[in-house]
Design a protein around this motif. Structure first.
Motif, short mmCIF file in Angstrom:
data_model
loop_
_atom_site.label_atom_id
_atom_site.label_comp_id
_atom_site.label_asym_id
_atom_site.label_seq_id
_atom_site.Cartn_x
_atom_site.Cartn_y
_atom_site.Cartn_z
N ILE A 1 43.66 46.49 34.97
CA ILE A 1 42.77 45.71 35.81
C ILE A 1 41.56 45.29 35.00
O ILE A 1 41.23 45.91 33.98
CB ILE A 1 42.33 46.49 37.07
N ASP A 2 40.87 44.23 35.45
CA ASP A 2 39.67 43.79 34.75
C ASP A 2 38.44 44.47 35.32
O ASP A 2 38.54 45.37 36.17
CB ASP A 2 39.56 42.26 34.78
N GLU A 3 37.27 44.03 34.90
CA GLU A 3 36.03 44.68 35.34
C GLU A 3 35.82 44.56 36.84
O GLU A 3 35.14 45.38 37.45
CB GLU A 3 34.84 44.11 34.57
N GLN A 4 36.39 43.51 37.47
CA GLN A 4 36.25 43.30 38.91
C GLN A 4 37.39 43.96 39.70
O GLN A 4 37.41 43.88 40.92
CB GLN A 4 36.22 41.80 39.22
N GLY A 5 38.34 44.57 39.02
CA GLY A 5 39.44 45.24 39.68
C GLY A 5 40.67 44.39 39.91
O GLY A 5 41.62 44.82 40.56
N GLU A 6 40.67 43.17 39.39
CA GLU A 6 41.83 42.29 39.53
C GLU A 6 42.91 42.68 38.51
O GLU A 6 42.61 42.99 37.36
CB GLU A 6 41.43 40.83 39.32
N VAL A 7 44.17 42.64 38.96
CA VAL A 7 45.27 43.04 38.09
C VAL A 7 45.53 41.98 37.03
O VAL A 7 45.70 40.80 37.33
CB VAL A 7 46.55 43.27 38.91
N LYS A 8 45.55 42.42 35.76
CA LYS A 8 45.83 41.53 34.63
C LYS A 8 47.28 41.66 34.16
O LYS A 8 47.93 40.69 33.81
CB LYS A 8 44.90 41.86 33.46
N GLU A 9 47.79 42.90 34.12
CA GLU A 9 49.17 43.17 33.73
C GLU A 9 49.67 44.33 34.57
O GLU A 9 48.90 45.20 35.00
CB GLU A 9 49.26 43.56 32.26
N THR A 10 50.99 44.39 34.78
CA THR A 10 51.54 45.46 35.59
C THR A 10 52.89 45.89 35.05
O THR A 10 53.50 45.18 34.24
CB THR A 10 51.65 45.04 37.07
N GLY A 11 53.37 47.06 35.51
CA GLY A 11 54.67 47.56 35.09
C GLY A 11 54.72 48.03 33.65
O GLY A 11 55.77 47.98 33.01
N ILE B 1 54.18 52.62 40.04
CA ILE B 1 52.90 52.33 39.36
C ILE B 1 51.83 53.14 40.08
O ILE B 1 51.37 52.79 41.17
CB ILE B 1 52.60 50.83 39.40
N ASP B 2 51.45 54.25 39.48
CA ASP B 2 50.56 55.21 40.14
C ASP B 2 49.11 55.12 39.71
O ASP B 2 48.25 55.77 40.31
CB ASP B 2 51.07 56.64 39.89
N ALA B 3 48.81 54.33 38.68
CA ALA B 3 47.44 54.28 38.18
C ALA B 3 47.15 52.92 37.57
O ALA B 3 48.07 52.20 37.16
CB ALA B 3 47.21 55.37 37.13
N ALA B 4 45.87 52.58 37.54
CA ALA B 4 45.41 51.35 36.90
C ALA B 4 44.32 51.70 35.89
O ALA B 4 43.38 52.44 36.21
CB ALA B 4 44.88 50.36 37.93
N TRP B 5 44.48 51.16 34.68
CA TRP B 5 43.50 51.34 33.62
C TRP B 5 42.60 50.11 33.58
O TRP B 5 43.07 48.98 33.57
CB TRP B 5 44.21 51.50 32.28
N ARG B 6 41.29 50.36 33.57
CA ARG B 6 40.33 49.26 33.60
C ARG B 6 40.00 48.79 32.19
O ARG B 6 39.46 49.54 31.38
CB ARG B 6 39.05 49.68 34.32
N ASP B 7 40.32 47.54 31.91
CA ASP B 7 39.98 46.91 30.64
C ASP B 7 38.59 46.31 30.78
O ASP B 7 38.42 45.27 31.44
CB ASP B 7 41.01 45.83 30.30
N SER B 8 37.60 46.95 30.20
CA SER B 8 36.23 46.52 30.41
C SER B 8 35.46 46.55 29.10
O SER B 8 35.90 47.14 28.10
CB SER B 8 35.52 47.42 31.44
N SER B 9 34.30 45.94 29.12
CA SER B 9 33.43 45.94 27.94
C SER B 9 32.61 47.21 27.83
O SER B 9 31.94 47.42 26.82
CB SER B 9 32.48 44.73 28.02
N PHE B 10 32.68 48.07 28.85
CA PHE B 10 31.81 49.24 28.86
C PHE B 10 32.56 50.56 28.75
O PHE B 10 31.92 51.62 28.69
CB PHE B 10 30.93 49.26 30.11
N ASN B 11 33.91 50.57 28.72
CA ASN B 11 34.58 51.86 28.60
C ASN B 11 34.65 52.30 27.14
O ASN B 11 34.40 51.54 26.22
CB ASN B 11 35.97 51.83 29.26
#
Length: 277
Positions: free
Chosen positions: A120-130, A204-214
């Motif tokens: 997911i992105d910084e706003q929580g929108e899904v970018k890639e799945t599976g 799909i049990d989890a989402a990793w956040r792709d962000s500029s701050f992690n």
């Protein structure tokens, strides 16, 4: 008293995302403990954690900032669950994640269970799945688990939040090794594979956040790659029955390829700048 499951959330300067992370955990109707360890944050992380009025939540705070490995170990060791899931304070769980993985671990011979994941992105929108678990769906032995981790790397395996493990095995193998920041979680899972099976579930049990701050985005590629090389060779020395010389050669070759790709890219950028002068 030992409870069935602890979800540990080590949190440092996590005010931007912690509420969303905790809500994704607490929305699951499970008999569990949610332990948030505030690593001496200064941005109100602890206040956000304590704002949840839920008897399942326990908030612990460090007096000083600990290194990430020490903080993650402290979070797990402060928990009471027979089973443990570690969720970074900017990632989220998907509905049904805890119930499904806990059911798999009803089999005492399974040491670790993990799922597919999404980004997911910084706003929580899904970018890639599976994504995740290449060649690891279903019941697998420890040799297959460790082999995939070394050959394919932590990024392809998946985020920590996608995995649940047994607390007694965490203690038995010595917990997280903090000198391996980027592959710290998969290093743990590989060592646990010496004491039980792995089970990969297709949900799909989890989402990793792709962000500029992690932490991942703030860690250099060189550090990530060099840590992975050290992990390969250390695991091969410690658990040679699970990690072969061939596994190490493939894993090191993958990293060498990544390094060469980055060097070519940098060299191309330098040439372009020179030609534009």
């Amino acid at each position: 008293m030992t409870i069935p499951l602890s979800v540990c959330i080590p949190a440092y300067e996590a005010a931007r995302t912690l509420e969303t992370t905790m809500s994704s955990v607490l929305d699951q109707d499970e008999d569990m403990e949610v332990l948030v360890l505030d690593n001496a944050s200064t941005d109100g992380t602890g206040d956000i954690a304590r704002s949840f009025r839920d008897d399942r939540v326990t908030v612990v705070s460090n007096d000083r900032v600990l290194a990430i490995g020490d903080n993650w170990n402290a979070a797990v060791r402060a928990s009471s669950g027979r089973l443990v899931k570690v969720v970074c304070a900017d990632d989220v769980l998907r509905p049904g994640a805890l119930a499904g993985q806990r059911a798999v671990l009803d089999d005492a011979d399974v040491a670790v269970v993990s799922s597919k994941f999404e980004v997911i992105d910084e706003q929580g929108e899904v970018k890639e799945t599976g994504l995740g678990l290449p060649g690891l769906l279903g019941r697998r032995g420890g040799q297959e688990l460790a082999g995939v981790i070394v050959r394919r790397g932590p990024a392809e395996f998946g985020p920590t939040a996608a995995t649940t493990f047994r607390r007694d095995l965490f203690d038995r193998v010595g917990g997280f090794r903090g000198d391996l920041v980027f592959p710290m979680d998969v290093d743990l899972f590989a060592r646990m594979g010496a004491h039980g099976d792995f089970h990969g579930v297709p949900t799909i049990d989890a989402a990793w956040r792709d962000s500029s701050f992690n932490l991942c985005s703030r860690t250099s590629s060189y550090s990530k790659l060099s840590e992975s090389v050290r992990m390969h060779h250390r695991l091969a020395r410690e658990i040679p029955a699970l990690v072969s010389t061939c596994d190490v050669l493939v894993g090191d070759g993958r990293i060498l390829g990544a390094v060469l790709t980055r060097l070519r890219s940098r060299a191309g950028s330098v040439v372009d700048r020179v030609l534009r002068r």
